[in-house]
Design a protein around this motif. Sequence first.
Motif, PDB file in Angstrom:
ATOM      1  N   GLY A 365      21.210 -19.952  50.831  1.00 18.40           N
ATOM      2  CA  GLY A 365      22.727 -19.848  50.688  1.00 18.40           C
ATOM      3  C   GLY A 365      22.970 -18.601  51.461  1.00 18.40           C
ATOM      4  N   LEU A 366      24.306 -18.265  51.425  1.00 19.07           N
ATOM      5  CA  LEU A 366      24.917 -16.897  51.997  1.00 19.07           C
ATOM      6  C   LEU A 366      25.394 -16.345  50.892  1.00 19.07           C
ATOM      7  CD1 LEU A 366      25.983 -15.528  54.423  1.00 19.07           C
ATOM      8  CD2 LEU A 366      28.005 -16.945  54.403  1.00 19.07           C
ATOM      9  N   LEU A 367      24.534 -15.058  50.980  1.00 19.05           N
ATOM     10  CA  LEU A 367      25.071 -14.161  49.525  1.00 19.05           C
ATOM     11  C   LEU A 367      26.273 -13.504  49.733  1.00 19.05           C
ATOM     12  CD1 LEU A 367      24.089 -12.548  46.988  1.00 19.05           C
ATOM     13  CD2 LEU A 367      23.023 -11.295  48.537  1.00 19.05           C
ATOM     14  N   ALA A 368      27.215 -13.526  48.823  1.00 17.80           N
ATOM     15  CA  ALA A 368      28.363 -12.666  48.617  1.00 17.80           C
ATOM     16  C   ALA A 368      28.288 -12.000  47.202  1.00 17.80           C
ATOM     17  CB  ALA A 368      29.622 -13.562  48.554  1.00 17.80           C
ATOM     18  N   LEU A 369      28.762 -10.796  47.214  1.00 15.78           N
ATOM     19  CA  LEU A 369      28.941  -9.982  45.935  1.00 15.78           C
ATOM     20  C   LEU A 369      30.264  -9.832  45.505  1.00 15.78           C
ATOM     21  CD1 LEU A 369      26.569  -6.924  47.266  1.00 15.78           C
ATOM     22  CD2 LEU A 369      25.876  -8.962  45.628  1.00 15.78           C
ATOM     23  N   PRO A 370      30.402  -9.585  44.298  1.00 18.34           N
ATOM     24  CA  PRO A 370      31.688  -9.217  43.815  1.00 18.34           C
ATOM     25  C   PRO A 370      32.289  -8.087  44.046  1.00 18.34           C
ATOM     26  CG  PRO A 370      30.276  -9.759  41.940  1.00 18.34           C
ATOM     27  CD  PRO A 370      29.332  -9.540  43.387  1.00 18.34           C
ATOM     28  N   PRO A 371      33.708  -7.816  44.428  1.00 17.38           N
ATOM     29  CA  PRO A 371      34.371  -6.491  44.870  1.00 17.38           C
ATOM     30  C   PRO A 371      33.276  -5.058  44.284  1.00 17.38           C
ATOM     31  CG  PRO A 371      35.762  -8.289  44.345  1.00 17.38           C
ATOM     32  CD  PRO A 371      34.798  -8.545  43.908  1.00 17.38           C
ATOM     33  N   ALA A 372      33.084  -4.157  44.951  1.00 16.21           N
ATOM     34  CA  ALA A 372      32.465  -2.998  44.781  1.00 16.21           C
ATOM     35  C   ALA A 372      33.446  -1.722  45.067  1.00 16.21           C
ATOM     36  CB  ALA A 372      31.182  -2.883  45.695  1.00 16.21           C
ATOM     37  N   ARG A 373      33.026  -0.804  44.238  1.00 13.53           N
ATOM     38  CA  ARG A 373      33.669   0.498  44.215  1.00 13.53           C
ATOM     39  C   ARG A 373      35.371   0.602  44.136  1.00 13.53           C
ATOM     40  NH1 ARG A 373      29.861   4.252  46.319  1.00 13.53           N
ATOM     41  NH2 ARG A 373      28.146   3.254  47.400  1.00 13.53           N
ATOM     42  N   LEU A 374      35.807  -0.504  43.328  1.00 11.17           N
ATOM     43  CA  LEU A 374      37.293  -0.496  43.030  1.00 11.17           C
ATOM     44  C   LEU A 374      37.669   0.210  41.988  1.00 11.17           C
ATOM     45  CD1 LEU A 374      38.438  -4.115  44.418  1.00 11.17           C
ATOM     46  CD2 LEU A 374      38.456  -1.729  45.603  1.00 11.17           C
ATOM     47  N   GLY A 375      36.800   0.479  40.721  1.00 11.35           N
ATOM     48  CA  GLY A 375      37.183   1.133  39.584  1.00 11.35           C
ATOM     49  C   GLY A 375      38.090   0.246  38.751  1.00 11.35           C
ATOM     50  N   THR A 376      39.170   0.845  38.275  1.00 10.59           N
ATOM     51  CA  THR A 376      39.949   0.293  37.184  1.00 10.59           C
ATOM     52  C   THR A 376      40.904  -0.668  38.263  1.00 10.59           C
ATOM     53  OG1 THR A 376      41.565   2.001  37.556  1.00 10.59           O
ATOM     54  CG2 THR A 376      40.050   2.073  35.806  1.00 10.59           C
ATOM     55  N   GLN A 377      40.858  -0.820  39.614  1.00 10.28           N
ATOM     56  CA  GLN A 377      41.749  -1.631  40.366  1.00 10.28           C
ATOM     57  C   GLN A 377      40.798  -2.942  40.574  1.00 10.28           C
ATOM     58  OE1 GLN A 377      42.613   1.202  43.647  1.00 10.28           O
ATOM     59  NE2 GLN A 377      44.597   1.159  42.776  1.00 10.28           N
ATOM     60  N   ASP A 378      39.716  -3.247  40.015  1.00 14.21           N
ATOM     61  CA  ASP A 378      38.844  -4.294  40.159  1.00 14.21           C
ATOM     62  C   ASP A 378      39.767  -5.744  39.782  1.00 14.21           C
ATOM     63  OD1 ASP A 378      36.387  -5.818  40.697  1.00 14.21           O
ATOM     64  OD2 ASP A 378      36.821  -6.512  38.870  1.00 14.21           O
TER      65      ASP A 378
END
Length: 436
Positions: A365-378
């Motif tokens: 597979g091609l690894l993807a991560l959830p959004p990072a460093r967005l804090g309360t704006q996730d």
Amino acid sequence: MTRRSVLRAGLVTGAAAGAAPLLSGCFGFDTTGGGGGKLVFLSSQFIAVEEAQRFRSVLRKAAPGASFVPAEPSAFATRVSTEVESGRVGTGVIGALYGELAQFAPDRLEDLSDVAARLSGNGYTRDMLELARFGTDKTYFIPWMQATYILAVNKKALEHLPPGADVNNLTYDQFLAWAKEARAKNGRPVFGLPGGPKGLLHRFVQGHLYPSFTGGQITTFRSDDAVRMWEYVRELWTYMVPASTTFEFMQEPLTSGQVQVAWDHVARLAGAPAAAPNDYLMVPSPAGPKGRGYMSVLAGLAIPKGAPRRSEGKKLIEALSRPEVQLDVLRQNAFFPAVKTPIPRDLPIGVRLEARAVDLQQRHGLLALPPARLGTQDGEMSAAFRNTFTSIVLDGDDIRATLGKQAKVIQELLDGARAPCWRPDPDSGGRTCRVA
């Protein structure tokens, strides 16, 4: 209520839930910076009541001196930030996704290099250890557990597979053809997606479709490949069960027979085979032109800067890092161990089926991560992807115009958080990620 209004209601509900300081458990512990009561373990994971109860049963055996407090991600971020910035830290240990921990690193997290050294034999992957350092030479979280998203398949649907298709190695074209043939032969759609108020449809778009069709997530958001992807999604949706706009945990419509093939988080599929274990398969997500994109959810354990009872906190982290404890979490809540350990045969049937699918998906597979460093704006980032889906797929709006509109929203979120890119997008060298 129409399908469109149901999905929109989900966005409003999700935003409201994320905005409220929803902490489950007024246990009487001291939240003013230390002192009496149990060590507070604050987590953005296992928020659902049943999941929290099951995890508490694990925690009581592993570390009876800790009190587990789950919180919605935005409330989690607000509480940790407020405590650290005020210098009145009452939380001893925090457990959260990599992207949620990244907003505090490194300045608002304690250095856990000593704990990492003691746990060096646990077999963490190189990627995990790299993420835990946040680009420094110190370790700021210990990998806790991991999860991903796969397909659950009722074997009744296998007879409708396209000729020559391997259910364990599907392409998105084959997935579409399968859904189309299954609808024709059943007289109704039998494929489903979790598009309800608390469903994870946005993760399907972010972590599976975008990487598979475009090779990225943010830097390819409005590319020509993205336009072709959205044309595909429009067609695919016509073969989904109409109630997909209300589904949250796909194991429920699978169990009821409303759906025969479903994509979802492993923890939200594990219960489906319980009543009829011989009727199900779990298989990897499909592959697109750029590969088999899949989102890996890595959670870590950290200690906020200035936390009370740090020695106790480190002992709690080490206790939760024991292989037998992580396997107990797997049994109870279907999150897979971060440590290297054999998967036993005595697991619930759904988890055993998932283990093979997860292994196949990670190997190819091609690894993807959830959004990072967005804090309360996730939550706002998730809403942007869901709004894109609603506009293009449910409302039939122009694809390029919609992508241009939502690209501005996403860029504002990134600019506000000064968030660099995350996988599979290229490393932005610490600079704010740019939508392209």
